[in-house]
Design a protein around this motif. Structure first.
Motif, mmCIF file in Angstrom:
data_model
loop_
_atom_site.group_PDB
_atom_site.id
_atom_site.type_symbol
_atom_site.label_atom_id
_atom_site.label_comp_id
_atom_site.label_asym_id
_atom_site.label_seq_id
_atom_site.Cartn_x
_atom_site.Cartn_y
_atom_site.Cartn_z
ATOM 1 N N SER A 46 34.703 14.941 -104.298
ATOM 2 C CA SER A 46 33.754 15.945 -103.815
ATOM 3 C C SER A 46 33.230 16.836 -104.923
ATOM 4 O O SER A 46 32.350 17.676 -104.678
ATOM 5 C CB SER A 46 34.407 16.807 -102.728
ATOM 6 N N HIS A 134 26.664 11.100 -93.733
ATOM 7 C CA HIS A 134 27.836 10.701 -94.503
ATOM 8 C C HIS A 134 29.084 11.448 -94.067
ATOM 9 O O HIS A 134 29.022 12.576 -93.571
ATOM 10 C CB HIS A 134 27.620 11.003 -95.999
ATOM 11 N N THR A 135 30.223 10.817 -94.296
ATOM 12 C CA THR A 135 31.509 11.501 -94.377
ATOM 13 C C THR A 135 32.013 11.272 -95.799
ATOM 14 O O THR A 135 31.485 10.428 -96.531
ATOM 15 C CB THR A 135 32.527 10.951 -93.366
ATOM 16 N N LEU A 136 33.028 12.025 -96.199
ATOM 17 C CA LEU A 136 33.535 11.881 -97.567
ATOM 18 C C LEU A 136 35.053 11.831 -97.539
ATOM 19 O O LEU A 136 35.723 12.855 -97.366
ATOM 20 C CB LEU A 136 33.059 13.041 -98.441
ATOM 21 N N ASP A 141 32.737 6.049 -99.849
ATOM 22 C CA ASP A 141 31.990 7.142 -99.220
ATOM 23 C C ASP A 141 31.280 7.985 -100.277
ATOM 24 O O ASP A 141 30.103 8.331 -100.143
ATOM 25 C CB ASP A 141 32.930 8.064 -98.425
ATOM 26 N N LEU A 145 27.211 8.590 -100.933
ATOM 27 C CA LEU A 145 26.604 9.918 -100.927
ATOM 28 C C LEU A 145 25.941 10.209 -102.267
ATOM 29 O O LEU A 145 24.836 10.750 -102.315
ATOM 30 C CB LEU A 145 27.666 10.969 -100.602
ATOM 31 N N VAL A 158 25.535 20.472 -94.595
ATOM 32 C CA VAL A 158 26.967 20.155 -94.564
ATOM 33 C C VAL A 158 27.536 20.740 -93.281
ATOM 34 O O VAL A 158 27.455 21.952 -93.058
ATOM 35 C CB VAL A 158 27.695 20.732 -95.788
ATOM 36 N N VAL A 168 31.649 20.013 -101.338
ATOM 37 C CA VAL A 168 30.439 19.182 -101.297
ATOM 38 C C VAL A 168 29.198 20.057 -101.429
ATOM 39 O O VAL A 168 28.256 19.730 -102.165
ATOM 40 C CB VAL A 168 30.400 18.356 -100.005
ATOM 41 N N CYS A 172 26.386 19.710 -104.323
ATOM 42 C CA CYS A 172 24.969 19.489 -104.006
ATOM 43 C C CYS A 172 24.102 20.597 -104.579
ATOM 44 O O CYS A 172 22.972 20.358 -105.032
ATOM 45 C CB CYS A 172 24.786 19.394 -102.495
ATOM 46 N N VAL A 247 26.181 15.757 -94.350
ATOM 47 C CA VAL A 247 27.572 15.432 -94.659
ATOM 48 C C VAL A 247 28.447 16.070 -93.589
ATOM 49 O O VAL A 247 28.403 17.286 -93.392
ATOM 50 C CB VAL A 247 27.990 15.931 -96.055
#
Length: 400
Positions: A46, A134-136, A141, A145, A158, A168, A172, A247
């Motif tokens: 992340s 998305h998931t992380l 994953d 992303l 998010v 995250v 970003c 996300v």
């Protein structure tokens, strides 16, 4: 005991395999992992990996030499589908099975999804880079992303203001995207930090131009265009947030589905005693999937410490060692390191003993009846480590 199978090629699984060898186990050691990758470090996913400051090679937890020294059989890209405790076998996909004397459960956890986001079994899994949602959790994953964010400047939403969501959002923001964080609670991180300290951490978003929306949930996602990509996030209060990338970071659930019907007790994880031992003495659990002595910890340090204890107990055939270290975790957001150690109750009172919250650099202690129960630091790593050691010493029994 001549064979042990570790289910989960994770941090916890790898550390348990290492501990088994270090503690003298020289039998057959099998490591099963549903990903195609050798064990890797998840915290950078992340952060540095998402921003491009680290590549896949830098995440590796082992090298070729160590992998060879473990003398383990690796079953990567392989899912465990069941555990036959009576027959002493781990069941694998493809109608395969592994005979084993003992099992280490290290299957971790999977991201929780929004209602309606759950995949349909008969459908092909959606391409995250294609949908924009998305998931992380895994390296794949994070790669999906990262690729999506590389398409160009985006409006990123998010969902979830916990540690993963905040990290995250920070990454970003560093990449130059317009970021909004949606948190259903009035303030993120209150369960972990308490209201006063959570408010300070929440302020980091505003400090860096990230919008924090609290007190409302998500009603659904809007998609459109020929590609069917996400175009917006509809909030429970009726607002619509434009979104090119979404996300979802609303927590995780332990991966225990493959253990249903095995006889291993399950309840929000694999139920274990303080030594990571289940009701079956030849089955232990470690890491995010393990509910040890009534609680489940989703932190790096706990996974590594549990591994040593679990290995000792599985080799002994009973609980001869217990995991009782001080809970500890950290998070890196917006160039700030947040560190926490201890066991706080909601009624414990935080007290800043060094620095100031306004400067985003301080050390604070949580007090209960005149005693320090936990400590939190923001950009004060050295004082934090000193205080953490004091708390750890206070945990040790007094001998005479």
């Amino acid at each position: 005991m001549r064979s042990i199978t570790v289910v989960g090629a994770s941090l916890a699984g790898l550390y348990t395999a290492r501990a088994l060898r270090t503690q003298g186990f020289d039998g057959r050691l099998v490591i099963v992992g549903d990903e195609n990758h050798q064990p890797y470090d998840r915290p950078p996913l992340s952060k540095d990996f998402l921003t491009g400051a680290a590549d896949q090679g830098q995440l590796a937890l082992t090298d070729t030499d160590e992998t060879a020294e473990l003398y383990a059989e690796w079953y990567l890209g392989t899912s465990a589908t069941g555990l036959d405790t009576a027959g002493g076998a781990v069941l694998l996909d493809g109608d395969r099975s592994l005979d084993t004397d003992a099992v280490v459960i290290a299957t971790g956890a999977s991201p929780r999804l929004l209602p309606g986001q759950e995949p349909v079994e008969s459908a092909e899994p959606a391409d995250p880079a294609g949908t924009g949602v998305h998931t992380l959790r895994t390296l794949d994953d994070a790669q999906a992303l990262r690729d999506d964010l590389a398409r160009g400047p985006a409006q990123v939403v998010v969902i979830g203001g916990g540690f993963i969501g905040s990290e995250v959002a920070s990454s970003c923001s560093v990449l130059g995207h317009d970021v909004t964080v949606v948190e259903a609670a009035p303030l993120p991180l209150v369960p972990q930090l308490g209201e006063e300290m959570a408010r300070v951490c929440a302020g980091l978003h505003a400090d860096h131009g990230v919008t924090l929306v609290t007190g409302t949930g998500v009603a659904g996602l809007q998609c459109g265009g020929r590609e069917g990509r996400v175009t917006g996030v509809e909030l429970s209060d009726g607002r619509l947030l434009p979104a090119d990338v979404v996300v979802v970071g609303i927590g995780v659930r332990p991966n225990t589905g493959w253990l249903e019907g095995s006889g291993v007790p399950l309840d929000d994880g694999v139920l274990c005693d303080a030594g990571c031992v289940t009701a079956l003495p030849n089955v232990v659990a470690v890491g995010d999937v393990a509910r040890v002595d009534g609680s489940r910890s989703e932190h790096w340090t706990s996974a590594t410490e549990q591994a040593t204890v679990a290995a000792q107990n599985i080799l002994a055939g009973s609980t001869v060692a217990r995991h009782g270290s001080l809970p500890y975790f950290w998070s890196d957001q917006y160039g700030v390191r947040i560190q926490f150690a201890g066991r706080r109750l909601p009624t414990d009172t935080p007290r800043i003993v060094e620095g100031s919250a306004e400067d985003r650099s301080f050390l604070a202690c949580y007090d209960r009846d005149g005693e320090t129960t936990a400590v939190i630091a923001v950009n004060r790593p050295r004082p934090f480590m000193r205080k953490r050691r004091e708390l750890m010493r206070a945990m040790q029994p007094v001998t005479t």
